[in-house]
Write a protein that holds these residues in place. Sequence first.
Motif, PDB file in Angstrom:
ATOM      1  N   UNK A  49      -2.666 -21.886 -59.542  1.00 11.39           N
ATOM      2  CA  UNK A  49      -2.409 -20.494 -58.729  1.00 11.39           C
ATOM      3  C   UNK A  49      -1.687 -19.829 -59.161  1.00 11.39           C
ATOM      4  N   UNK A  50      -0.286 -20.218 -60.032  1.00 11.61           N
ATOM      5  CA  UNK A  50       0.095 -18.983 -60.342  1.00 11.61           C
ATOM      6  C   UNK A  50      -0.307 -18.680 -61.620  1.00 11.61           C
ATOM      7  N   UNK A  51      -1.505 -18.874 -62.064  1.00 10.39           N
ATOM      8  CA  UNK A  51      -1.854 -18.592 -63.336  1.00 10.39           C
ATOM      9  C   UNK A  51      -3.970 -18.315 -63.207  1.00 10.39           C
ATOM     10  N   UNK A  52      -4.632 -18.892 -62.193  1.00 10.41           N
ATOM     11  CA  UNK A  52      -6.213 -18.921 -62.309  1.00 10.41           C
ATOM     12  C   UNK A  52      -5.640 -18.040 -60.651  1.00 10.41           C
ATOM     13  N   UNK A  53      -4.429 -18.035 -59.950  1.00  6.29           N
ATOM     14  CA  UNK A  53      -5.278 -17.206 -58.416  1.00  6.29           C
ATOM     15  C   UNK A  53      -5.617 -18.278 -57.830  1.00  6.29           C
ATOM     16  N   UNK A  54      -5.131 -17.552 -56.551  1.00  4.70           N
ATOM     17  CA  UNK A  54      -5.138 -19.034 -55.413  1.00  4.70           C
ATOM     18  C   UNK A  54      -6.524 -19.204 -54.275  1.00  4.70           C
ATOM     19  N   UNK A  55      -7.023 -17.878 -55.231  1.00  2.00           N
ATOM     20  CA  UNK A  55      -8.524 -18.040 -54.034  1.00  2.00           C
ATOM     21  C   UNK A  55      -8.971 -19.217 -54.811  1.00  2.00           C
ATOM     22  N   UNK A  56     -10.678 -20.544 -54.446  1.00  2.00           N
ATOM     23  CA  UNK A  56     -10.901 -21.395 -53.912  1.00  2.00           C
ATOM     24  C   UNK A  56     -12.321 -21.038 -55.926  1.00  2.00           C
ATOM     25  N   UNK A  57     -12.282 -21.370 -56.392  1.00  2.00           N
ATOM     26  CA  UNK A  57     -13.187 -21.126 -57.734  1.00  2.00           C
ATOM     27  C   UNK A  57     -13.148 -22.463 -58.168  1.00  2.00           C
TER      28      UNK A  57
END
Length: 107
Positions: free
Chosen positions: A43-51
Amino acid sequence: MATKTTDAKAGAKKAADKPAAKKAVGSKPNALQQPLQPSKELAAIVGSTPLPRGEVVSKMWEYIKKNNLQNPENKREIIADDKLQPIFGKPKVTMFEMNKHLAQHLK
């Protein structure tokens, strides 16, 4: 007179011209489209929302290219920085290994 090969090509072309069957509106997304929750390290790279998995890989490549983390002598090799080290678990991985490591950080 048409030969068998031209008849076969014409038949294949006619089949390709037909529109693909549409999926039902309420159908489930396939495995690559299923939104997955990234771990706190990822999540530190891609964000914390489900993807979806494909978007996670795209965002990883954006990060890798933005921070110039590809080995200049071997572009297939990714050099882990402080954020990638906990995800990969080692200082270098190949681009093919990256997906294996990402799978461990997606639920």
